[in-house]
Design a protein around this motif. Sequence first.
Motif, PDB file in Angstrom:
ATOM      1  N   SER A 314       0.839  -1.153   0.028  1.00 27.35           N
ATOM      2  CA  SER A 314       0.003  -0.160  -0.168  1.00 27.35           C
ATOM      3  C   SER A 314       0.854   1.157   0.130  1.00 27.35           C
ATOM      4  N   ALA A 315       2.217   1.186   0.176  1.00 27.93           N
ATOM      5  CA  ALA A 315       3.072   2.209   0.405  1.00 27.93           C
ATOM      6  C   ALA A 315       3.821   2.591  -1.108  1.00 27.93           C
ATOM      7  N   VAL A 316       3.427   1.620  -2.101  1.00 32.30           N
ATOM      8  CA  VAL A 316       4.092   1.627  -3.233  1.00 32.30           C
ATOM      9  C   VAL A 316       3.592   2.962  -4.125  1.00 32.30           C
ATOM     10  N   LYS A 317       4.537   3.635  -4.703  1.00 25.39           N
ATOM     11  CA  LYS A 317       4.360   4.780  -5.721  1.00 25.39           C
ATOM     12  C   LYS A 317       3.500   4.359  -6.974  1.00 25.39           C
ATOM     13  N   THR A 318       2.440   4.173  -7.010  1.00 27.02           N
ATOM     14  CA  THR A 318       1.649   3.932  -8.134  1.00 27.02           C
ATOM     15  C   THR A 318       0.245   4.184  -8.226  1.00 27.02           C
ATOM     16  N   SER A 319      -0.105   4.416  -9.481  1.00 28.78           N
ATOM     17  CA  SER A 319      -1.700   4.631  -9.827  1.00 28.78           C
ATOM     18  C   SER A 319      -2.275   3.509 -10.525  1.00 28.78           C
ATOM     19  N   LYS A 320      -1.615   2.361 -10.451  1.00 25.27           N
ATOM     20  CA  LYS A 320      -2.145   1.090 -11.038  1.00 25.27           C
ATOM     21  C   LYS A 320      -2.099  -0.193  -9.924  1.00 25.27           C
ATOM     22  N   PRO A 321      -3.105  -0.203  -9.262  1.00 28.16           N
ATOM     23  CA  PRO A 321      -3.320  -1.271  -8.243  1.00 28.16           C
ATOM     24  C   PRO A 321      -2.955  -2.829  -8.770  1.00 28.16           C
ATOM     25  N   VAL A 322      -3.643  -3.112 -10.118  1.00 29.62           N
ATOM     26  CA  VAL A 322      -3.501  -4.418 -10.725  1.00 29.62           C
ATOM     27  C   VAL A 322      -2.058  -4.567 -10.982  1.00 29.62           C
ATOM     28  N   ALA A 323      -1.465  -3.588 -11.492  1.00 27.42           N
ATOM     29  CA  ALA A 323       0.106  -3.871 -11.935  1.00 27.42           C
ATOM     30  C   ALA A 323       0.819  -4.237 -10.642  1.00 27.42           C
ATOM     31  N   GLN A 324       0.799  -3.574  -9.598  1.00 27.04           N
ATOM     32  CA  GLN A 324       1.413  -3.990  -8.417  1.00 27.04           C
ATOM     33  C   GLN A 324       0.981  -5.373  -7.830  1.00 27.04           C
ATOM     34  N   ALA A 325      -0.227  -5.692  -8.098  1.00 25.41           N
ATOM     35  CA  ALA A 325      -0.723  -6.957  -7.672  1.00 25.41           C
ATOM     36  C   ALA A 325      -0.087  -8.077  -8.435  1.00 25.41           C
ATOM     37  N   PHE A 326       0.355  -7.905  -9.804  1.00 25.67           N
ATOM     38  CA  PHE A 326       0.960  -8.637 -10.724  1.00 25.67           C
ATOM     39  C   PHE A 326       2.295  -8.881  -9.835  1.00 25.67           C
TER      40      PHE A 326
END
Length: 489
Positions: A314-326
């Motif tokens: 949840s602390a990742v710099k991202t605007s893509k939750p699905v990409a981080q889930a991968f």
Amino acid sequence: MNLDSRIDSILSPVANKISGLIFSHVTIHGVRVEFLIVLLMIAALYFTIRTRFIGVWGFRHAINLITKKYKHDDTIIRKKKGEVSSFQALTATISASAGMGNVVGSALAVSVGGPGVIFWMIVAGIFSMALKFAEVLLGIKFRQINKDGTSSGGPMYYILNGLRAPWIKPFTPYLSKIYAVCCVFAMIGGWNLFQINAITTQITNVTGLFSGQRWVFGLIVAIITYVTVIGGIKAIGKFTSKVTPVMCSLYVFSAFIICLLNIHHIPHTICLIIKEAFKPTAVAGGMFACMLWGFRRAMFANEAGLGTAPIAFSAVKTSKPVAQAFIAMLQPFVDTVIVGAATAFIIVVTGAYLNTSGIEGIELTSKAFATVCPFFPVLLTFMAACFVLSTMLCGSYYGTKSWTFLFGESKFTTRTFQIIYCLFIVIGSAMNLKSVVNLSDAFTLFLAVPNLIAVFLLSDIIMKELKRYCKKYDIGIFKMTNKERNLDD
């Protein structure tokens, strides 16, 4: 009676009652079947089937994302909220799970369940990838961005903010707080007391250092831990991003050397593992018991379904939750399929598992390492110490986020938990509180209950987000069909 014995005697009745309740089980044909382990297995199987084995078809995309071979064109112009990179979050979650759990747990699983456990550990690791994908996606989607720019997320937040159905909404504040309380106890006990006690014992036994003054080692680790954790997830991420890849690579390379020296035994070992997976002779209850041991070890090791990884991601710099889930799917693969299975394999290929009388945990792994040369157990101790430190650092972050969820986001509440956490490192190094560790194990496993309630109920959102992502970026099984493309044109 010394102090630790007194504390243990006071806590034992409480620990036994709570552990007995949480580890409720039935016996089927002489096999102990724990309800929570079955729940985790069902969850892993459910999401694997529903995502059509995302751990298989999504693996290449996950690798491309973490190595930055694939980039989203529309992400550049969007502001990314968060504190750490994807790689730092991944190494943090791997560090959290690749502690004594793999070095000790895999050895114990083989010693009890036999060589066939390795096969089921690998299967469980692959199935866990889908469950890890699901919970991390929710963690990022429902995370909270604080006033100071930091982020907070995890099961507490997607339970509270994601479950909006009228029939469950009144219960979500209690469910989220139950998770947070259990997480605090689990981090202080399992991620802290158990880890430091195990590694202190190993260092004392192998090197003779700190004998009679175990608390000194605990104090050193506590100081290192505090200096790091006061920097938050950014400092932890920087530490794990440097240490974890090196330690995992060194550990796997050491296992490779052991296998190379026993190369003539490898064909027989592989055949033995497959044979024992379906017709085990080492464990009562046959294939079913062997499978349960494999899944139990894997699910404990990679923490899929427990909801801890979403706190870090949840602390990742991202605007893509699905990409981080991968990307998060790689954690169970590295942790269980590579590191955990490597530990179990060298124990079998060296024959160390054949005589386990009076030997348990890291001593069994150390015995396998000692087949190379007398120095190798020292190398194992060094690697285990690094794994333990990384685990405790991540455990402090998980515990801090749960603590601040309960008592409010402030510098005072954060520092309070961090000081308490580090004090228990010193205590854990010098004392052997079995009841505390047993209690923390129970709280750790119980994390699955509130977490999986939310993950199951939000599964439609997970699938909606996944399909939308795959169609937008033309990825995987759920990418846009030719018919949909024609309609879109």
